[in-house]
Enzyme design. Structure first.
Site, PDB file in Angstrom:
ATOM      1  N   ASN A 127      68.956  35.517  39.008  1.00  0.00           N
ATOM      2  CA  ASN A 127      69.742  33.861  39.853  1.00  0.00           C
ATOM      3  C   ASN A 127      69.430  32.464  38.674  1.00  0.00           C
ATOM      4  O   ASN A 127      70.006  31.697  38.286  1.00  0.00           O
ATOM      5  CB  ASN A 127      68.068  34.138  40.744  1.00  0.00           C
ATOM      6  N   THR A 150      67.889  37.484  69.428  1.00  0.00           N
ATOM      7  CA  THR A 150      69.483  37.187  69.600  1.00  0.00           C
ATOM      8  C   THR A 150      69.893  37.025  68.791  1.00  0.00           C
ATOM      9  O   THR A 150      69.434  35.560  67.409  1.00  0.00           O
ATOM     10  CB  THR A 150      69.237  36.241  70.517  1.00  0.00           C
ATOM     11  N   GLY A 192      68.224  36.165  52.145  1.00  0.00           N
ATOM     12  CA  GLY A 192      67.755  36.610  51.513  1.00  0.00           C
ATOM     13  C   GLY A 192      66.108  37.351  51.671  1.00  0.00           C
ATOM     14  O   GLY A 192      65.877  37.947  51.706  1.00  0.00           O
ATOM     15  N   THR A 193      65.977  35.815  51.798  1.00  0.00           N
ATOM     16  CA  THR A 193      64.085  36.188  50.964  1.00  0.00           C
ATOM     17  C   THR A 193      63.704  37.143  52.410  1.00  0.00           C
ATOM     18  O   THR A 193      62.865  38.157  52.049  1.00  0.00           O
ATOM     19  CB  THR A 193      63.855  34.126  51.994  1.00  0.00           C
ATOM     20  N   CYS A 241      64.691  27.202  43.924  1.00  0.00           N
ATOM     21  CA  CYS A 241      63.685  28.064  44.661  1.00  0.00           C
ATOM     22  C   CYS A 241      62.525  27.336  44.542  1.00  0.00           C
ATOM     23  O   CYS A 241      61.102  26.330  45.447  1.00  0.00           O
ATOM     24  CB  CYS A 241      63.899  29.262  45.149  1.00  0.00           C
TER      25      CYS A 241
HETATM   26  N1  PLP Z   1      67.060  35.796  46.041  1.00  0.00           N
HETATM   27  C1  PLP Z   1      68.194  35.390  45.174  1.00  0.00           C
HETATM   28  C2  PLP Z   1      67.595  36.333  43.346  1.00  0.00           C
HETATM   29  C3  PLP Z   1      68.331  34.495  44.870  1.00  0.00           C
HETATM   30  O1  PLP Z   1      68.952  33.408  44.274  1.00  0.00           O
HETATM   31  C4  PLP Z   1      67.744  33.461  46.368  1.00  0.00           C
HETATM   32  C5  PLP Z   1      67.990  32.235  46.396  1.00  0.00           C
HETATM   33  O2  PLP Z   1      67.801  31.002  45.794  1.00  0.00           O
HETATM   34  C6  PLP Z   1      66.919  34.391  47.291  1.00  0.00           C
HETATM   35  C7  PLP Z   1      66.745  36.247  47.155  1.00  0.00           C
HETATM   36  C8  PLP Z   1      66.911  33.837  48.875  1.00  0.00           C
HETATM   37  O3  PLP Z   1      67.695  33.749  49.568  1.00  0.00           O
HETATM   38  P1  PLP Z   1      67.697  33.164  50.619  1.00  0.00           P
HETATM   39  O4  PLP Z   1      67.534  31.306  50.432  1.00  0.00           O
HETATM   40  O5  PLP Z   1      69.007  33.032  51.682  1.00  0.00           O
HETATM   41  O6  PLP Z   1      66.874  33.327  51.102  1.00  0.00           O
END
Ligand code: PLP
Length: 375
Positions: free
Chosen positions: A147, A233, A72-73, A321
């Site tokens: 989140n 890849t 996601g990041t 995070c």
């Molecule tokens: N965006 C939101 C709203 C999240 O809750 C998170 C993870 O905590 C992320 C982005 C980041 O995703 P990833 O952990 O897959 O990099």
């Protein structure tokens, strides 16, 4: 000790059996390089195409609009910085309650930054939106659901207004997918970010929906994979496991979220009955049914989580995070809460494995824990 209780699904979810099965199968059967022309390559390409098509179908997109990323990041960074690079000098805008994956990318964009404030429930205020749109930002980003608090943002309206103004709208839908409907054919967003591990897929794989016609510059340079937007890849097994997890989450979404909403409400009502000074963050807003974020006035925030952990209960303080950070959450501060209310907060997030008995156990243990960690 009693069986541990995992109430941190918003930080990460356990691997779903469907994802595990797909992962193992593809590790053996899809190990070829999807760019190779021989049969091993073609087999892997077919598997990757299948994963892409299945994810696209779930969100009402075309397969060519899905770009697999490293979680996601990276999807958020590609959306923000990739757009900023196509319109140099233009401002970059986002809400004050974004995940750090968006906020930090916005601040790294070397462009003027515009931050949209939120109300006391954490809902983005739309009164300043027109002024920001009039500046022609390269991208405007508002998350689908938060989140930390679970608060759902009015992304439909924001996307419509961005589209009308010709501004690319990005939404971080990492927490929303599999929990509430996320459809690219109903919300005119240009970009949507997803992550597999929040819904029972493996960590390290995500995706960015890029609506056809949206100009975007890659952040990583290399071969032409993922239409040149994310060279390297491809993780075929990860992509298939992501698709399997997302399908499983979507298939049970309505019944599961109905059940979890009832459990979450019981948890909140029970906790407030036992500890009356508790306060539910975002209580006046629409929220994800599985998230409860509570202020525990007078408690030591770190001791609170440690004491819960000692009782075998896994929860989180705001965003996992950034756990380990002593700072109160930027999300709660943006909602106008004073540091002494925002600081001692705890987030419970429920998932498909959460049972009635687990909620009862939290209700049983929590008042004792709070007593122990009062400052
Ligand atoms: N965006 C939101 C709203 C999240 O809750 C998170 C993870 O905590 C992320 C982005 C980041 O995703 P990833 O952990 O897959 O990099």
């Amino acid at each position: 000790m009693d069986t541990p209780v995992y109430l941190d699904y918003a930080a990460t979810a356990p691997l779903r059996p469907e994802a595990r099965g797909a992962l193992l199968e593809a590790l053996d059967g899809g190990w070829g390089n999807p760019s190779s022309v021989h049969r091993w390559g073609r087999e892997s390409r077919a598997l990757l195409d299948d994963a892409r098509a299945r994810l696209a179908r779930l969100i009402g997109a075309a397969p060519g609009e899905i770009v697999f990323t490293r979680a996601g990041t990276e999807a958020d960074n590609l959306a923000i910085l990739g757009r900023a690079r196509t319109v140099p000098g233009a401002p970059v805008a986002c809400s004050a309650v974004e995940h750090k994956a968006v906020l930090a990318a916005v601040h790294a964009a070397e462009a003027p930054v515009r931050i949209l404030p939120v109300d006391a429930d954490g809902v983005v205020r739309l009164d300043g939106l027109d002024a920001v749109l009039a500046e022609g930002p390269a991208v405007l980003s508002v998350m689908w659901a938060n989140n930390e608090t679970g608060v759902v943002q009015p992304v439909g309206e924001i996307a419509e207004r961005c589209a009308a103004a010709g501004v690319a709208f990005h939404s971080d839908a990492v927490q929303a997918l599999g929990r509430i409907p996320v459809r690219a054919d109903r919300v005119p967003a240009a970009l949507l970010a997803f992550s597999a591990h929040k819904l029972g897929g493996p960590k390290g794989i995500g995706a960015l929906f890029v609506r056809r016609g949206t100009r975007l510059a890659p952040l990583v340079h290399g071969g032409g994979q993922e239409r040149g937007l994310r060279p390297g890849t491809e993780d075929v097994a990860g992509a298939l496991a992501f698709a399997a997890a997302a399908e499983a989450a979507e298939a049970e979404r309505e019944t599961s979220m109905l059940r979890l909403g009832i459990l979450r409400d019981r948890l909140e009502a029970g906790l407030r009955e036992r500890v009356p000074e508790l306060r539910v963050h975002g209580a006046g807003a629409e929220r994800l049914p599985n998230v409860s974020s509570l202020a525990v006035p007078g408690a030591d925030p770190e001791m609170l989580l440690a004491a819960l952990d000692l009782e075998g209960i896994a929860a989180s303080s705001g965003s996992a995070c950034s756990s380990g950070a002593v700072e109160p959450s930027h999300v709660l501060l943006a909602m106008g809460l004073p540091a002494e209310v925002a600081g001692p907060s705890v987030r419970f997030s429920l998932g498909w494995g959460t049972t009635d008995a687990e909620v009862e156990r939290v209700l049983d243990v929590f008042p004792r824990v709070v007593e122990r960690v009062r400052l």
